[in-house]
Design a protein around this motif. Structure first.
Motif, short mmCIF file in Angstrom:
data_model
loop_
_atom_site.label_atom_id
_atom_site.label_comp_id
_atom_site.label_asym_id
_atom_site.label_seq_id
_atom_site.Cartn_x
_atom_site.Cartn_y
_atom_site.Cartn_z
N GLY A 3 -9.49 1.41 15.96
CA GLY A 3 -8.35 0.53 15.69
C GLY A 3 -7.97 -0.33 16.88
O GLY A 3 -7.66 -1.51 16.73
N LYS A 4 -8.02 0.26 18.09
CA LYS A 4 -7.66 -0.50 19.29
C LYS A 4 -8.66 -1.61 19.57
O LYS A 4 -8.29 -2.71 19.96
CB LYS A 4 -7.56 0.43 20.50
CG LYS A 4 -6.28 1.21 20.57
CD LYS A 4 -6.17 1.93 21.89
CE LYS A 4 -4.84 2.64 21.96
NZ LYS A 4 -4.61 3.26 23.25
N SER A 5 -9.95 -1.32 19.39
CA SER A 5 -10.95 -2.35 19.64
C SER A 5 -10.89 -3.45 18.59
O SER A 5 -11.19 -4.61 18.88
CB SER A 5 -12.35 -1.75 19.73
OG SER A 5 -12.72 -1.16 18.51
N ASN A 6 -10.50 -3.11 17.36
CA ASN A 6 -10.31 -4.14 16.32
C ASN A 6 -9.18 -5.09 16.69
O ASN A 6 -9.30 -6.30 16.53
CB ASN A 6 -10.02 -3.50 14.96
CG ASN A 6 -11.26 -2.95 14.29
OD1 ASN A 6 -12.38 -3.30 14.66
ND2 ASN A 6 -11.05 -2.09 13.33
N ILE A 7 -8.08 -4.54 17.18
CA ILE A 7 -6.94 -5.36 17.58
C ILE A 7 -7.31 -6.23 18.78
O ILE A 7 -6.96 -7.41 18.83
CB ILE A 7 -5.71 -4.46 17.90
CG1 ILE A 7 -5.24 -3.73 16.65
CG2 ILE A 7 -4.58 -5.26 18.51
CD1 ILE A 7 -4.72 -4.64 15.55
N LYS A 8 -8.03 -5.64 19.73
CA LYS A 8 -8.46 -6.40 20.90
C LYS A 8 -9.38 -7.55 20.47
O LYS A 8 -9.24 -8.67 20.96
CB LYS A 8 -9.19 -5.48 21.88
CG LYS A 8 -9.57 -6.14 23.18
CD LYS A 8 -10.22 -5.13 24.12
CE LYS A 8 -10.63 -5.80 25.41
NZ LYS A 8 -11.31 -4.87 26.31
#
Length: 101
Positions: A3-8
């Motif tokens: 999820g964090k890498s998707n947002i980034k």
């Protein structure tokens, strides 16, 4: 991807899109685009000038990717607003049609 890498990835994409929208007016060619040059090769000069002078069927809030009277900064603002509008609409449609429950 987590999820964090998707947002980034999303934030990096937005920054790149806005950077391109800021640079576009300065990098764009003043020559006619492909559609205009192809039409000029097919349509007579007199008919072409009549078409260019006619009013559009549907008005545009920012015709020719610019805001009247602001010069290059008006082009930058118009393109940036259009870019953000497309991103927001895409994000909204993505949320509406998301298949996850």
């Amino acid at each position: 991807m987590s999820g964090k890498s998707n947002i980034k990835f999303l934030y990096v994409g937005i920054v790149i899109a806005l950077l391109l929208s800021i640079l576009a007016p300065f990098l764009a060619s003043p020559d006619p685009d492909g559609l205009e040059s192809a039409a000029a090769g097919v349509i007579e000069e007199s008919k072409m000038s009549k078409l260019e002078e006619s009013d559009p069927v549907v008005g545009s809030p920012m015709p020719d990717y610019s805001i009247e009277g602001l010069g290059k900064s008006g082009e930058v603002v118009a393109i940036a607003v259009g870019t953000l509008a497309v991103l927001i609409i895409s994000l909204g449609l993505g949320k509406v049609f998301n298949k996850k429950a």
